[in-house]
Design an enzyme around this catalytic site. Sequence first.
Site, PDB file in Angstrom:
ATOM      1  N   ARG A 123      -1.638   9.799   5.214  1.00  0.00           N
ATOM      2  CA  ARG A 123      -2.730  10.416   5.967  1.00  0.00           C
ATOM      3  C   ARG A 123      -2.212  10.975   7.274  1.00  0.00           C
ATOM      4  NH1 ARG A 123      -6.327   6.841   7.901  1.00  0.00           N
ATOM      5  NH2 ARG A 123      -7.872   8.460   8.254  1.00  0.00           N
ATOM      6  N   LYS A 188      -0.689  -3.881   5.982  1.00  0.00           N
ATOM      7  CA  LYS A 188      -1.031  -2.828   5.026  1.00  0.00           C
ATOM      8  C   LYS A 188      -0.384  -3.068   3.657  1.00  0.00           C
ATOM      9  CE  LYS A 188      -1.470   2.173   4.802  1.00  0.00           C
ATOM     10  NZ  LYS A 188      -1.807   3.336   5.604  1.00  0.00           N
ATOM     11  N   ARG A 322      -7.322  -3.623  19.021  1.00  0.00           N
ATOM     12  CA  ARG A 322      -6.807  -4.144  20.279  1.00  0.00           C
ATOM     13  C   ARG A 322      -6.523  -5.628  20.106  1.00  0.00           C
ATOM     14  NH1 ARG A 322      -6.250  -0.246  23.542  1.00  0.00           N
ATOM     15  NH2 ARG A 322      -7.887   1.203  24.121  1.00  0.00           N
TER      16      ARG A 322
HETATM   17  C1  BTN Z   1      -1.919   6.536   3.934  1.00  0.00           C
HETATM   18  O1  BTN Z   1      -1.343   7.163   4.825  1.00  0.00           O
HETATM   19  O2  BTN Z   1      -2.332   5.390   4.117  1.00  0.00           O
HETATM   20  C2  BTN Z   1      -2.129   7.156   2.581  1.00  0.00           C
HETATM   21  C3  BTN Z   1      -0.923   7.024   1.703  1.00  0.00           C
HETATM   22  C4  BTN Z   1      -1.077   7.662   0.348  1.00  0.00           C
HETATM   23  C5  BTN Z   1       0.225   7.647  -0.429  1.00  0.00           C
HETATM   24  C6  BTN Z   1       0.048   8.065  -1.846  1.00  0.00           C
HETATM   25  S1  BTN Z   1       1.451   7.721  -2.841  1.00  0.00           S
HETATM   26  C7  BTN Z   1       0.760   8.619  -4.167  1.00  0.00           C
HETATM   27  C8  BTN Z   1       0.097   9.829  -3.567  1.00  0.00           C
HETATM   28  N1  BTN Z   1       1.043  10.916  -3.440  1.00  0.00           N
HETATM   29  C9  BTN Z   1       1.292  11.224  -2.166  1.00  0.00           C
HETATM   30  O3  BTN Z   1       2.097  12.100  -1.786  1.00  0.00           O
HETATM   31  N2  BTN Z   1       0.588  10.434  -1.359  1.00  0.00           N
HETATM   32  C10 BTN Z   1      -0.262   9.532  -2.108  1.00  0.00           C
END
Ligand code: BTN
Length: 324
Positions: A123, A188, A322
């Site tokens: 993201r 995460k 925080r």
């Molecule tokens: C995030 O930033 O939390 C989202 C991550 C999403 C990763 C997945 S892996 C499969 C799909 N292909 C990508 O290029 N990104 C998503």
Amino acid sequence: MNATDYLIYTLADGEFHSGVELGDGLGVTRTAVWKTLDKLKELGLEVESVKGKGYRLQEPLDLLRIEDIQGELEEDVAARLQKIDVFTALDSTNQWMLSRTKEASGAICRVCLAEFQTTGRGRRGRNWQSPFAKNLCLSVGYTFSEGFSALEGLSLAVGVMVAQALQPYRLADLQLKWPNDIWVHRKKLGGILIEINGEQSGPCHVVIGLGLNVLMRQSDIEHIDQAWTSLVQESEVPLSRSALAGCVINSLVRGLELFEREGFAAFRDRWLELDGLRGHSVYVAGAANLDGIAQGIGNHGHLLIETAEGVKEVAAGEVSVRCA
Ligand code: BTN
């Protein structure tokens, strides 16, 4: 199967294989084998070479197997899915699926997975790292008959669908961090990236990308700029990446159908039960730029923040918690 894939599938058992055996399998000379083995390094795989014994990987691989994934699918899901594609390496499964949506002449419902992504996307323009055959990099392409407005809350609903798929792994303290990170013990475990190709109104193709940490350990990766964990570190249940992929696909396909019929309302209560931010002091970066206490979500999935000026709704942003 190309030469690189042949070597990966043969060496996946972690045993030694001689140059002659590999050369015979590929129908090439030992020198040609050696050159192809070099390509495995580009995927992050370490190949050990011992004189008189041959080649082996540093550790066996739990490769994704399409028959095993299909074997996990519920009947209705298998009937609904048009196709599952499994790749050894891709730039990004989301990118690949977006290209398929551009070629599609009608509605789609398909899945692709990759053992490795060269430019995996996260993201907010971040990259997504995942070592070869350690985690799940999965994208679902799904066509919604209504336009963008019918997708409100979809990314939160997908978090609930993934949490549902993880139930058999009996994770203590599984939570969602708004908008759609999957947390275990506030670290995460996975992330979701939704990308859309379509019109404001009328059918739109949605690509739902999921990155889920499965077998990855700290020694498998150089640096990730936030606290993370993986299923192997959090669950006592034996893991098979293919079985897990099947569970996730079942939950996503059924969940997307439910979302199409009933919208976010069908997922909101479960999301609130899994909310990992409620009651915490947070800062929301981005356009919102807010400080306050997280108070759950509204009917449309917006984050509610109690600030000195009253309760504010945040539609998009990056939340940091925080320290107490
Ligand atoms: C995030 O930033 O939390 C989202 C991550 C999403 C990763 C997945 S892996 C499969 C799909 N292909 C990508 O290029 N990104 C998503």
